[in-house]
Write a protein that holds these residues in place. Structure first.
Motif, PDB file in Angstrom:
ATOM      1  N   MET A  55       0.717  15.794  13.965  1.00  0.00           N
ATOM      2  CA  MET A  55       0.807  14.464  13.370  1.00  0.00           C
ATOM      3  C   MET A  55       0.784  14.554  11.845  1.00  0.00           C
ATOM      4  N   PRO A  56       1.711  13.891  11.145  1.00  0.00           N
ATOM      5  CA  PRO A  56       1.675  13.878   9.675  1.00  0.00           C
ATOM      6  C   PRO A  56       0.642  12.851   9.196  1.00  0.00           C
ATOM      7  N   TRP A  57      -0.604  13.243   9.136  1.00  0.00           N
ATOM      8  CA  TRP A  57      -1.699  12.320   8.843  1.00  0.00           C
ATOM      9  C   TRP A  57      -1.580  11.658   7.479  1.00  0.00           C
ATOM     10  N   GLY A  58      -1.142  12.390   6.487  1.00  0.00           N
ATOM     11  CA  GLY A  58      -1.011  11.814   5.148  1.00  0.00           C
ATOM     12  C   GLY A  58      -0.026  10.650   5.135  1.00  0.00           C
ATOM     13  N   LYS A  59       1.119  10.839   5.779  1.00  0.00           N
ATOM     14  CA  LYS A  59       2.118   9.773   5.831  1.00  0.00           C
ATOM     15  C   LYS A  59       1.615   8.593   6.652  1.00  0.00           C
ATOM     16  N   LEU A  60       0.908   8.872   7.710  1.00  0.00           N
ATOM     17  CA  LEU A  60       0.371   7.809   8.551  1.00  0.00           C
ATOM     18  C   LEU A  60      -0.645   6.964   7.782  1.00  0.00           C
ATOM     19  N   LEU A  61      -1.538   7.614   7.039  1.00  0.00           N
ATOM     20  CA  LEU A  61      -2.528   6.881   6.255  1.00  0.00           C
ATOM     21  C   LEU A  61      -1.868   6.060   5.149  1.00  0.00           C
ATOM     22  N   LEU A  62      -0.830   6.602   4.523  1.00  0.00           N
ATOM     23  CA  LEU A  62      -0.104   5.868   3.493  1.00  0.00           C
ATOM     24  C   LEU A  62       0.563   4.630   4.091  1.00  0.00           C
ATOM     25  N   LEU A  63       1.153   4.770   5.245  1.00  0.00           N
ATOM     26  CA  LEU A  63       1.778   3.641   5.919  1.00  0.00           C
ATOM     27  C   LEU A  63       0.755   2.554   6.244  1.00  0.00           C
ATOM     28  N   ILE A  64      -0.413   2.957   6.724  1.00  0.00           N
ATOM     29  CA  ILE A  64      -1.470   1.995   7.045  1.00  0.00           C
ATOM     30  C   ILE A  64      -1.911   1.259   5.785  1.00  0.00           C
ATOM     31  N   ALA A  65      -2.063   1.987   4.670  1.00  0.00           N
ATOM     32  CA  ALA A  65      -2.487   1.356   3.415  1.00  0.00           C
ATOM     33  C   ALA A  65      -1.442   0.351   2.927  1.00  0.00           C
ATOM     34  N   VAL A  66      -0.166   0.696   3.026  1.00  0.00           N
ATOM     35  CA  VAL A  66       0.893  -0.211   2.587  1.00  0.00           C
ATOM     36  C   VAL A  66       0.928  -1.454   3.467  1.00  0.00           C
ATOM     37  N   LEU A  67       0.811  -1.267   4.778  1.00  0.00           N
ATOM     38  CA  LEU A  67       0.812  -2.411   5.689  1.00  0.00           C
ATOM     39  C   LEU A  67      -0.391  -3.317   5.455  1.00  0.00           C
ATOM     40  N   TYR A  68      -1.555  -2.735   5.194  1.00  0.00           N
ATOM     41  CA  TYR A  68      -2.746  -3.531   4.920  1.00  0.00           C
ATOM     42  C   TYR A  68      -2.565  -4.342   3.634  1.00  0.00           C
ATOM     43  N   GLY A  69      -2.017  -3.714   2.601  1.00  0.00           N
ATOM     44  CA  GLY A  69      -1.768  -4.417   1.344  1.00  0.00           C
ATOM     45  C   GLY A  69      -0.788  -5.570   1.523  1.00  0.00           C
ATOM     46  N   ALA A  70       0.254  -5.350   2.321  1.00  0.00           N
ATOM     47  CA  ALA A  70       1.216  -6.420   2.584  1.00  0.00           C
ATOM     48  C   ALA A  70       0.556  -7.554   3.356  1.00  0.00           C
ATOM     49  N   TRP A  71      -0.282  -7.211   4.316  1.00  0.00           N
ATOM     50  CA  TRP A  71      -0.963  -8.231   5.101  1.00  0.00           C
ATOM     51  C   TRP A  71      -1.880  -9.072   4.215  1.00  0.00           C
ATOM     52  N   VAL A  72      -2.641  -8.426   3.332  1.00  0.00           N
ATOM     53  CA  VAL A  72      -3.535  -9.161   2.439  1.00  0.00           C
ATOM     54  C   VAL A  72      -2.722 -10.056   1.508  1.00  0.00           C
ATOM     55  N   GLY A  73      -1.598  -9.542   1.021  1.00  0.00           N
ATOM     56  CA  GLY A  73      -0.771 -10.310   0.108  1.00  0.00           C
ATOM     57  C   GLY A  73      -0.163 -11.548   0.742  1.00  0.00           C
ATOM     58  N   PHE A  74       0.211 -11.448   2.005  1.00  0.00           N
ATOM     59  CA  PHE A  74       0.875 -12.557   2.669  1.00  0.00           C
ATOM     60  C   PHE A  74      -0.022 -13.355   3.595  1.00  0.00           C
ATOM     61  N   SER A  75      -1.274 -12.983   3.717  1.00  0.00           N
ATOM     62  CA  SER A  75      -2.142 -13.634   4.700  1.00  0.00           C
ATOM     63  C   SER A  75      -2.701 -14.960   4.235  1.00  0.00           C
ATOM     64  N   GLY A  76      -2.523 -15.290   2.987  1.00  0.00           N
ATOM     65  CA  GLY A  76      -3.077 -16.549   2.500  1.00  0.00           C
ATOM     66  C   GLY A  76      -4.449 -16.360   1.892  1.00  0.00           C
ATOM     67  N   ALA A  77      -4.854 -15.119   1.640  1.00  0.00           N
ATOM     68  CA  ALA A  77      -6.144 -14.878   1.013  1.00  0.00           C
ATOM     69  C   ALA A  77      -6.131 -15.372  -0.432  1.00  0.00           C
ATOM     70  N   GLY A  78      -4.967 -15.378  -1.051  1.00  0.00           N
ATOM     71  CA  GLY A  78      -4.834 -15.834  -2.431  1.00  0.00           C
ATOM     72  C   GLY A  78      -4.357 -17.270  -2.474  1.00  0.00           C
TER      73      GLY A  78
END
Length: 190
Positions: A55-78
């Motif tokens: 498993m390419p763990w580094g790429k997987l963790l980067l993908l999770i971080a990007v998805l989390y950032g997108a979710w926070v940005g679009f979730s209405g937290a701001g």
């Protein structure tokens, strides 16, 4: 023991006419390819494990971080829109973290039109935004239109040779860099 060429992996036959230092198949010198003085001997039971396809763990963790950032940005937290974001930012400063519309209306009621002079132009979108913000909270102001009144244009040139609008004078404080609600409220507050 047979010799294997490090470059082409050919097995050197025992009855070859090529010199001992040279591969009869590709002609390379064994020493120049990195095998040292002699080529690698043939290893019969040598096992090289295949490269792990883990498993390419580094790429997987980067993908999770990007998805989390997108979710926070679009979730209405701001703030729900840019106008609300501008209001929240404009209310910080002198009145604390969140000045209410009521506090701003009270300050507007205490101020007079003679407290604020604004040099503006009809084509200036920042001027329109400043006027809209002041009208929203009930701030009165005097306006000097530099695009239609030559006296206003010459006054602005004497204050600011660049002639940038909006240019506000709030109770003697010159807002040379355009309208900033925090600076405006601070200059207007006694």
């Amino acid at each position: 023991m047979p010799t294997i060429c490090p470059k082409c992996r050919a097995v050197r036959p025992a009855d070859t006419a090529a010199p001992d230092w040279q591969c009869p198949s590709c002609g390379v010198a064994y020493a120049k390819v990195g095998a040292g003085a002699s080529a690698q001997p043939l290893a019969s039971n040598r096992h090289i494990p295949p490269r792990s396809a883990g498993m390419p763990w580094g790429k997987l963790l980067l993908l999770i971080a990007v998805l989390y950032g997108a979710w926070v940005g679009f979730s209405g937290a701001g703030p729900k829109n840019l106008a609300e974001a501008g209001q929240n930012l404009s209310r910080s400063g002198h009145f604390g973290a969140q000045a209410s519309a009521e506090q701003l209306a009270q300050l507007a009621a205490r101020s007079q039109a003679s407290d604020v002079l604004m040099y503006s132009a009809a084509w200036c979108s920042n001027c329109a935004a400043a006027k809209s913000w002041m009208a929203q909270y009930g701030f009165q102001f005097q306006e000097c239109a530099v695009d239609t009144n030559s006296a206003c244009a010459s006054q602005l040139k004497s204050l600011d040779p660049a002639g940038g609008v909006p240019y506000l004078i709030v109770k003697g404080h010159h807002m040379k860099d355009g309208f900033d609600s925090d600076e405006f409220l601070e200059a207007l507050t006694p």
